[in-house]
Design an enzyme around this catalytic site. Sequence first.
Site, PDB file in Angstrom:
ATOM      1  N   GLU A 217     -62.275 -44.427 -37.886  1.00 61.84           N
ATOM      2  CA  GLU A 217     -60.963 -44.221 -37.285  1.00 61.84           C
ATOM      3  C   GLU A 217     -60.715 -45.265 -36.211  1.00 61.84           C
ATOM      4  O   GLU A 217     -61.656 -45.845 -35.652  1.00 61.84           O
ATOM      5  CB  GLU A 217     -60.825 -42.825 -36.701  1.00 61.84           C
ATOM      6  CG  GLU A 217     -61.747 -42.520 -35.536  1.00 61.84           C
ATOM      7  CD  GLU A 217     -61.566 -41.099 -35.013  1.00 61.84           C
ATOM      8  OE1 GLU A 217     -60.994 -40.948 -33.905  1.00 61.84           O
ATOM      9  OE2 GLU A 217     -62.015 -40.163 -35.694  1.00 61.84           O
TER      10      GLU A 217
ATOM     11  N   GLU B 286     -55.514 -36.363 -31.728  1.00 58.79           N
ATOM     12  CA  GLU B 286     -56.709 -35.530 -31.565  1.00 58.79           C
ATOM     13  C   GLU B 286     -57.002 -35.391 -30.081  1.00 58.79           C
ATOM     14  O   GLU B 286     -56.930 -36.367 -29.326  1.00 58.79           O
ATOM     15  CB  GLU B 286     -57.921 -36.145 -32.255  1.00 58.79           C
ATOM     16  CG  GLU B 286     -59.209 -35.361 -32.037  1.00 58.79           C
ATOM     17  CD  GLU B 286     -60.442 -36.052 -32.595  1.00 58.79           C
ATOM     18  OE1 GLU B 286     -61.559 -35.598 -32.313  1.00 58.79           O
ATOM     19  OE2 GLU B 286     -60.283 -37.070 -33.305  1.00 58.79           O
TER      20      GLU B 286
END
Length: 264
Positions: A94, A205
Site C-alpha cells: 500500500e 484507514e
Amino acid sequence: MLRKQLINYKSSIEQFGRKGPSFPHHYKTPNEDDASNVLLVNRSFAVLITEGFSYNGAKADIKVWNPYVEHDDEYSSSRIALKTGHYKNYESIEAGWIVNPSLYGDRQTRIYAYWTAGGSNMTGCFDLLCPGFVQTSNEVAIGGVIQSIPDPGGLPWILTLYIVRDTSTSNWWLQYQENTYIGYWPAELFGGLSMIAESVQWGGEKYSSRVGHPGHTQTEMGSGVMSRIMTESSGWTKRMRIRDNSLVLKYPQWVSPYTTDYDC
C-alpha cells in the site's frame, strides 16, 4: 526511556514500524451482528473495494490533508492497497499519505509505503525501516513530509499514485504523480502477491487501540469532515483505475463501499 519511546505501542523492538495484525479480507455489512464478523482489530476503514479479477496495478488521485491525531500511538492514512491471500495471513502492499506520530516523531503528513507478507503478524514495515521497499528516486523520498497541505476551503493538493507490477521481474513499482518512480517492492518478498493481487482498496484507514471502546478517539480520517455532495470539504479519492491481465488502465468493473463505522 529511549527504548520505551522507540517501541511505543508495540510489544517489542522487532515490531517497531509494523502494523498490528488485522483481518481486512472479512467484511462486516451493516446488517451483520454476529461478533465473529468483527475481525478488524483496532482499525477503522472507509474504503472502496474491487475484487473478482486478477490485478497487477492500481492508480488514484488522493486529496492530501493533515488530520488531527489525538494520541501518539494512533495514525490516520489515505491510501491505495493491493491484497491477496487468506484474511488472517494476507499479503499486501500500500502507499498514500499518513500522519503517524509514533513512527515519525511528529504530526506532519508524509508520503509512505507499507508491505506485509503475513497479515503484519511476522513481516512487514513502513517505508525503509526494514529490508523490503527499495528506494530508487533521488527526487522523492519515501517517508518525506508533504508541504502543500490545503486549508479548509482552499485549493486541493492532489497526490497521484500508481502501483504497478513489472511483468518481467514481478517487482511492484510505486509511481509518484505521473512520471516519477519512487522505488519498488521486490517480488521475493511475497508468495501469491508476486504473481497477482486479488483485491484493490482505495480510501482511509485509522488505527487506535481505543476503537470500539468507550470514549473512542478524536483522531480524524481524511479531513475529519463528513462527505457532502458538491463540496471539496471531505477527504476523497478520485480517478480510480485498475490494471488487469489486459495490461491496460481501466475503470474497475465492480466496486463496493465498506466502512467499519457506519454511524460516523
